[in-house]
Design an enzyme around this catalytic site. Structure first.
Site, short mmCIF file in Angstrom:
data_model
loop_
_atom_site.label_atom_id
_atom_site.label_comp_id
_atom_site.label_asym_id
_atom_site.label_seq_id
_atom_site.Cartn_x
_atom_site.Cartn_y
_atom_site.Cartn_z
N CYS A 214 0.87 -1.18 0.00
CA CYS A 214 0.00 0.00 0.00
C CYS A 214 0.90 1.22 0.00
CB CYS A 214 -0.91 0.03 1.22
SG CYS A 214 -1.88 1.56 1.34
N MET B 73 -4.44 5.14 -5.34
CA MET B 73 -3.53 4.34 -4.54
C MET B 73 -2.11 4.81 -4.80
SD MET B 73 -6.13 2.71 -6.23
CE MET B 73 -5.63 1.43 -7.36
#
Length: 399
Positions: free
Chosen positions: A104, A319
């Site tokens: 992430c 993201m």
């Protein structure tokens, strides 16, 4: 029948970029969860509140979105020259599953501040005032991230005037460097940035058609398609996609077939167990649009539009790892991303997303017939939201 009290586990709830998650030190986890396996997965699912057939995470720390159903485990680094190892788990919302297949990028921002605040960095190394580069080993994908954390009076500086689209309040700016970010997947290209060896491919997707795509392993494996080829303008907001079950099904089909072509899975049926990667995103040339907050963005203020899906839904912003893929692909003439941005050589790109704009830099070069990227850079912010302990039933591992 006796009922055991809940166990308490030291934890920190943090925002990193446009995501938030529960951060743990490895040594604070119950012994059974200190190693990969069912006990660790069961613990993180119970912390988040998954699986939740209601899709709300009412009985856990999750926020019932891909951006908020996340856990991070930090430990002293096992790698020479690094400060900490960072392991990331993407917790599925409605199924009993934790995906460990990728990173992430947004929560990567919070790893540096967490490492400093939790004693992983010798205080003698910290400046009284300045910026400290925390060297992070991203254990999911085996990559280095350098987190440049501002320090004031010997402590992490969290407040500031840096504004990040998709985050309501300003905070201190943290610069992230993703070193050699190209993933080394097992595609047809033998682990190259472009797993098929091509900058673009024709991807046959049953029920959708044959699409021109760019498939890249940088930051996170990503399949890029042209917005116009799938009936979109590239200026769409979340409701236009997430409120359309047929559209979501089409995107998942594209993602599954792209994953097979990239060599990430052997059969499209395996995509259900690899939800975090690859990502699928669609691109379009710049155009005026209104963000989810109502802010007007002019075409002249961006180089292109990008919309990306995460865990089966259109992301509310972008993201961080996908931003690395965008920046890398934009730097390579001939990719769909580069073409949408107007073509030519470039070392940075600013793209529009549902919440606003984001700038990411990347420098790519062709070496021995293969494209490589040595570094991708972007600015994010992070903040501690709560710290203390999370509680879970003592029988969490029993399901």
């Amino acid at each position: 029948m006796t009922h055991a009290p809940q166990i308490k586990i030291p934890a920190t709830y943090m925002r990193g970029g446009t995501s938030k998650g529960v951060f743990f030190r490895l040594e604070d986890l119950p012994e059974a969860a200190r190693v990969p396996g069912p006990a660790r997965d069961a613990l993180l699912m119970r912390v988040i509140g998954s699986p939740d057939p209601y899709g709300k995470h009412t009985d856990g720390m999750g926020g019932a979105t891909s951006s908020t159903s996340k856990c991070v485990i930090i430990s002293k680094s096992t790698q020479p020259g690094h400060d900490v190892d960072y392991l990331y788990g993407q917790v599925s919302i409605d199924t009993a599953f934790v995906d460990w297949s990728g990173n992430c990028g947004n929560l990567s921002t919070a790893v540096g501040p967490f490492a400093i605040a939790n004693g992983f960095i010798d205080k003698a190394r910290l400046p009284e005032n300045g910026v400290f580069p925390v060297k992070v080993w991203q254990a999911n994908i085996g990559k280095t991230i350098i987190c440049h954390v501002p320090v004031t009076n010997g402590e992490v500086q969290e407040t500031g005037d840096f504004e990040l689209d998709g985050v309501t309040f300003p905070a201190a700016e943290i610069v992230l460097e993703f070193i050699d970010p190209a993933d080394e997947g097992e595609g047809e290209g033998g682990g190259a940035m472009f797993p098929t060896g091509n900058l673009t491919d024709r991807l046959e997707v049953p029920g959708v058609g044959t699409l021109e795509v760019t498939m890249i392993n940088a930051g996170i494996p990503t399949v890029f398609v042209n917005a116009k080829d799938i009936g979109y303008t590239g200026t769409e907001l979340q409701d236009a996609i997430n409120g359309d079950p047929a559209a979501l099904a089409r995107f998942e089909t594209i993602r599954a077939h792209g994953a097979v072509r990239m060599g990430l899975i052997k059969d499209v049926a395996d995509a259900a167990k690899r939800q975090h990667t690859p990502k699928v995103a669609f691109v379009a040339p710049p155009a005026d649009y209104a963000t989810s907050s109502g802010k007007r963005i002019a075409a002249a203020d961006i180089d292109l539009h990008v919309r990306a899906l995460s865990m089966g839904k259109l992301h509310h912003a972008m993201m961080g790892t996908c931003a690395v893929a965008i920046g890398t692909a934009a730097a390579i003439p001939g990719t769909l991303v580069n073409r949408a941005a107007g073509g030519g050589a470039r070392t940075a790109v600013r793209f529009g997303h549902p919440s606003g704009t984001l700038r990411v830099g990347a420098e790519a070069a062709s070496e021995n017939g293969q494209w490589v990227v040595r570094k991708a850079i972007m600015s994010r912010s992070a903040r501690v939201l709560m710290e203390g302990a999370v509680r879970v039933p003592a029988d969490f591992h029993a399901g």
